[in-house]
Design a protein around this motif. Sequence first.
Motif, mmCIF file in Angstrom:
data_model
loop_
_atom_site.group_PDB
_atom_site.id
_atom_site.type_symbol
_atom_site.label_atom_id
_atom_site.label_comp_id
_atom_site.label_asym_id
_atom_site.label_seq_id
_atom_site.Cartn_x
_atom_site.Cartn_y
_atom_site.Cartn_z
ATOM 1 N N GLY A 430 -2.744 23.000 -12.996
ATOM 2 C CA GLY A 430 -3.349 24.101 -12.118
ATOM 3 C C GLY A 430 -3.749 23.673 -10.702
ATOM 4 N N LEU A 431 -3.871 22.249 -10.814
ATOM 5 C CA LEU A 431 -4.435 21.859 -9.283
ATOM 6 C C LEU A 431 -2.946 21.752 -8.564
ATOM 7 C CD1 LEU A 431 -6.575 20.281 -7.580
ATOM 8 C CD2 LEU A 431 -5.722 18.221 -8.726
ATOM 9 N N THR A 432 -1.938 21.282 -9.048
ATOM 10 C CA THR A 432 -0.616 21.365 -8.395
ATOM 11 C C THR A 432 -0.509 22.897 -7.877
ATOM 12 O OG1 THR A 432 0.163 19.581 -9.532
ATOM 13 C CG2 THR A 432 1.723 20.996 -8.348
ATOM 14 N N TYR A 433 -0.808 23.753 -8.767
ATOM 15 C CA TYR A 433 -0.427 25.080 -8.506
ATOM 16 C C TYR A 433 -1.264 25.999 -7.361
ATOM 17 C CZ TYR A 433 0.264 30.190 -9.725
ATOM 18 O OH TYR A 433 0.490 31.569 -9.703
ATOM 19 N N ILE A 434 -2.598 25.656 -7.525
ATOM 20 C CA ILE A 434 -3.279 26.122 -6.314
ATOM 21 C C ILE A 434 -2.979 25.354 -4.966
ATOM 22 C CG2 ILE A 434 -5.117 26.956 -8.075
ATOM 23 C CD1 ILE A 434 -6.982 24.575 -6.995
ATOM 24 N N ALA A 435 -2.790 24.187 -5.219
ATOM 25 C CA ALA A 435 -2.593 23.375 -4.034
ATOM 26 C C ALA A 435 -1.698 23.944 -2.960
ATOM 27 C CB ALA A 435 -2.394 21.846 -3.955
ATOM 28 N N GLU A 436 -0.540 24.452 -3.565
ATOM 29 C CA GLU A 436 0.590 24.709 -2.888
ATOM 30 C C GLU A 436 0.462 26.449 -2.785
ATOM 31 O OE1 GLU A 436 4.330 25.305 -1.663
ATOM 32 O OE2 GLU A 436 3.475 23.327 -1.863
ATOM 33 N N ARG A 437 -0.300 27.257 -3.609
ATOM 34 C CA ARG A 437 -0.410 28.564 -3.497
ATOM 35 C C ARG A 437 -1.598 28.813 -2.464
ATOM 36 N NH1 ARG A 437 2.823 32.306 -5.205
ATOM 37 N NH2 ARG A 437 2.568 32.146 -7.202
ATOM 38 N N PHE A 438 -2.421 28.011 -2.171
ATOM 39 C CA PHE A 438 -3.547 28.236 -1.264
ATOM 40 C C PHE A 438 -2.996 27.843 0.208
ATOM 41 C CE2 PHE A 438 -6.055 29.464 -4.806
ATOM 42 C CZ PHE A 438 -7.075 30.346 -4.276
ATOM 43 N N LYS A 439 -2.111 27.053 0.334
ATOM 44 C CA LYS A 439 -1.613 26.392 1.483
ATOM 45 C C LYS A 439 -1.690 27.356 2.696
ATOM 46 C CE LYS A 439 2.882 25.383 2.130
ATOM 47 N NZ LYS A 439 3.997 24.766 2.138
ATOM 48 N N ASP A 440 -1.198 28.683 2.699
ATOM 49 C CA ASP A 440 -1.417 29.590 3.627
ATOM 50 C C ASP A 440 -2.561 30.410 3.913
ATOM 51 O OD1 ASP A 440 1.340 28.516 4.840
ATOM 52 O OD2 ASP A 440 2.201 29.642 3.064
ATOM 53 N N PHE A 441 -3.504 30.025 3.088
ATOM 54 C CA PHE A 441 -4.815 30.964 2.992
ATOM 55 C C PHE A 441 -5.547 30.356 4.148
ATOM 56 C CE2 PHE A 441 -8.960 31.454 1.066
ATOM 57 C CZ PHE A 441 -9.142 33.010 1.509
ATOM 58 N N GLU A 442 -6.136 31.354 5.163
ATOM 59 C CA GLU A 442 -6.938 30.994 6.227
ATOM 60 C C GLU A 442 -8.371 30.207 5.745
ATOM 61 O OE1 GLU A 442 -8.891 35.333 7.262
ATOM 62 O OE2 GLU A 442 -7.437 34.163 8.541
ATOM 63 N N GLY A 443 -8.744 30.688 4.605
ATOM 64 C CA GLY A 443 -10.117 30.073 4.026
ATOM 65 C C GLY A 443 -10.085 28.980 3.377
ATOM 66 N N SER A 444 -8.976 28.309 3.261
ATOM 67 C CA SER A 444 -8.964 26.902 2.533
ATOM 68 C C SER A 444 -8.409 25.864 3.086
ATOM 69 C CB SER A 444 -8.126 27.257 1.156
ATOM 70 O OG SER A 444 -6.878 27.238 1.298
ATOM 71 N N ALA A 445 -8.762 24.692 2.858
ATOM 72 C CA ALA A 445 -7.891 23.436 3.178
ATOM 73 C C ALA A 445 -7.636 22.234 1.906
ATOM 74 C CB ALA A 445 -8.869 22.755 4.167
ATOM 75 N N SER A 446 -6.781 21.820 1.958
ATOM 76 C CA SER A 446 -6.298 20.678 1.012
ATOM 77 C C SER A 446 -6.130 19.141 1.708
ATOM 78 C CB SER A 446 -5.010 20.973 0.234
ATOM 79 O OG SER A 446 -4.526 20.061 -0.407
ATOM 80 N N VAL A 447 -6.941 18.394 1.264
ATOM 81 C CA VAL A 447 -7.043 17.092 1.645
ATOM 82 C C VAL A 447 -6.453 15.766 0.789
ATOM 83 C CG1 VAL A 447 -8.372 15.094 2.756
ATOM 84 C CG2 VAL A 447 -8.814 17.601 3.294
ATOM 85 N N HIS A 448 -5.559 15.307 0.915
ATOM 86 C CA HIS A 448 -5.232 14.311 0.106
ATOM 87 C C HIS A 448 -5.752 12.950 0.548
ATOM 88 C CE1 HIS A 448 -1.722 13.071 -2.763
ATOM 89 N NE2 HIS A 448 -2.312 12.121 -2.668
ATOM 90 N N PHE A 449 -6.438 12.420 -0.249
ATOM 91 C CA PHE A 449 -7.271 11.036 0.063
ATOM 92 C C PHE A 449 -6.277 9.830 -0.018
ATOM 93 C CE2 PHE A 449 -10.774 13.917 -0.199
ATOM 94 C CZ PHE A 449 -11.848 13.211 -0.265
ATOM 95 N N GLN A 450 -6.648 8.829 0.884
ATOM 96 C CA GLN A 450 -5.892 7.598 0.718
ATOM 97 C C GLN A 450 -6.524 6.580 0.636
ATOM 98 O OE1 GLN A 450 -3.292 7.660 4.141
ATOM 99 N NE2 GLN A 450 -1.995 9.504 3.357
ATOM 100 N N GLY A 451 -6.274 5.368 -0.117
ATOM 101 C CA GLY A 451 -7.122 4.252 -0.267
ATOM 102 C C GLY A 451 -7.979 4.351 -1.333
ATOM 103 N N VAL A 452 -8.295 2.962 -1.766
ATOM 104 C CA VAL A 452 -9.207 2.950 -2.927
ATOM 105 C C VAL A 452 -10.125 2.164 -2.363
ATOM 106 C CG1 VAL A 452 -9.692 2.287 -5.469
ATOM 107 C CG2 VAL A 452 -7.325 3.279 -4.788
ATOM 108 N N PHE A 453 -11.550 2.686 -2.535
ATOM 109 C CA PHE A 453 -12.587 1.969 -1.972
ATOM 110 C C PHE A 453 -14.049 1.485 -3.280
ATOM 111 C CE2 PHE A 453 -10.974 4.989 1.174
ATOM 112 C CZ PHE A 453 -10.340 4.166 2.053
ATOM 113 N N ARG A 454 -13.313 1.628 -4.422
ATOM 114 C CA ARG A 454 -14.362 1.462 -5.387
ATOM 115 C C ARG A 454 -14.647 -0.224 -5.566
ATOM 116 N NH1 ARG A 454 -12.916 4.729 -10.325
ATOM 117 N NH2 ARG A 454 -14.017 6.315 -9.048
ATOM 118 N N SER A 455 -13.605 -0.752 -5.444
ATOM 119 C CA SER A 455 -13.789 -2.192 -5.544
ATOM 120 C C SER A 455 -12.289 -2.801 -5.205
ATOM 121 C CB SER A 455 -14.217 -2.792 -7.031
ATOM 122 O OG SER A 455 -13.364 -2.550 -7.698
ATOM 123 N N ARG A 456 -12.367 -4.163 -5.048
ATOM 124 C CA ARG A 456 -10.779 -4.813 -4.845
ATOM 125 C C ARG A 456 -10.129 -4.822 -6.152
ATOM 126 N NH1 ARG A 456 -11.316 -11.161 -3.816
ATOM 127 N NH2 ARG A 456 -12.542 -11.616 -5.721
#
Length: 465
Positions: A430-456
């Motif tokens: 469902g996460l994949t589905y809504i990320a694509e489905r809401f791509k053109d909705f003016e009230g939503s934004a999607s951010v793909h995080f990069q990097g791992v900061f928990r620990s080396r």
Amino acid sequence: MSATKASKLYILDTNVLLHDPKCLYEFKEQDVTIPMTVLEELDDIKDRKKNVAQEARYAIRSIDSILSKATNSEQITKGVRIILPGKDRDIKLGCLSIFPDHELTVRTGFLPIEHNKDNKIINCALHLQSTFPHRQVVLVTKDINMRLKALGAGLKKVEDYRTDQLVSDVELLPEGHHYLDTPFWEGVDKVESYQRDGKAYHRVARTLLPNTFLNEYIYDSTQDFAARTVAIDQESVTLLDLGYQHLMNQSAWGIHPINIQQAFAMQSLLDPDLDFTIFLGSAGSGKTLIALACALEMVIEQGRYNKIIVTRSTPPVAEDIGFLPGTEEEKMTPWMSAISDNLEAMHEQDERPQSSVKYALEKANIQFKSLNFIRGRSIQNAVVLIDESQNLTPQQLKTIITRCGKGTKMVCLGNLAQIDSNYLTPLTSGLTYIAERFKDFEGSASVHFQGVFRSRLAEFAEENL
């Protein structure tokens, strides 16, 4: 089974009906049959307190609404016409039938059936394939191993259910941000800049950003320019100027972004113009920390919302929270440790960390809710964090998102590499589905995080394991 004009005959596995209870209407003019074993599995699931129990009950009601038109049991075995209600007139599709596979497997078992319901369903498909050589018999299942077993047993056609699959590869999902190799302003020949409500906007030619979409973040190599696409037409693109350094200097509940992706996420959450945000990223990338810090900031410091509601999909091994002692809040506590861990991390430098955590929990009115208690509600004036949303089906996420009332902001957090559900893959989550489905909705934004900061150690494991 009746001879119809349909050239194909689809046999549905249980997981298809659970994944999309409306799937019976998706096979157009082709016929659909459901083995008796599948009905038994749905019956077994519907009475359990599982996340998919609701879907099982819905699927059973859908089957009943179609088969209720039959006048006798023979008609149900032969097939009942599926009719899809339309605005102007009803649309006639293929036929739905129930196949008594128990009788079949006792007489002619193709595969061993003892304590194996998958084999019963495969045997049903094999029998129908041999009975109707002029038709293409297709087993539809979301179980990869079952598809392999069916092909190995001699079934000619096996498919995954992909009707609600919007992308063919998770790599095609929008990242929510676009990096420009060259400075943005070097390519701009003509720009219309203006101020509105204290914000700066730039309207530039569409050819500069031909593939951008609403609320995509744009930044370049100068570490100076950063903006968000807020309007698109055939000729132009309008950008909200955010400023790279301004983004990096944001603060929410004492938390500052470590990289620009976290800064974009923080901006999307704190922006009152956005109602829905989606955070995708690997474990340790900061999704939960950023979401929780911004939620605390908006509830306690800014007073924009009255409470924080946290919900998530509980692991399949313990979907039923009923066996745990205490109230709903206490029952959900084991599954909400990610929130508790991040609260402790945010206050570890305080003189009395435990008191600070308790203050935040009480002041922000943080409520842990089971998915089963979200259904049917209308949530007002709240920040809703949907954790581990990669384990939810499109239907389940639709159920949660449609609970959103006035003055409510929703945040979906997930990692497509950590799906625990037996019924989902990264492509059908469902996460994949809504990320694509809401791509053109003016009230939503999607951010793909990069990097791992928990620990080396966590970073090395994420990259190499």
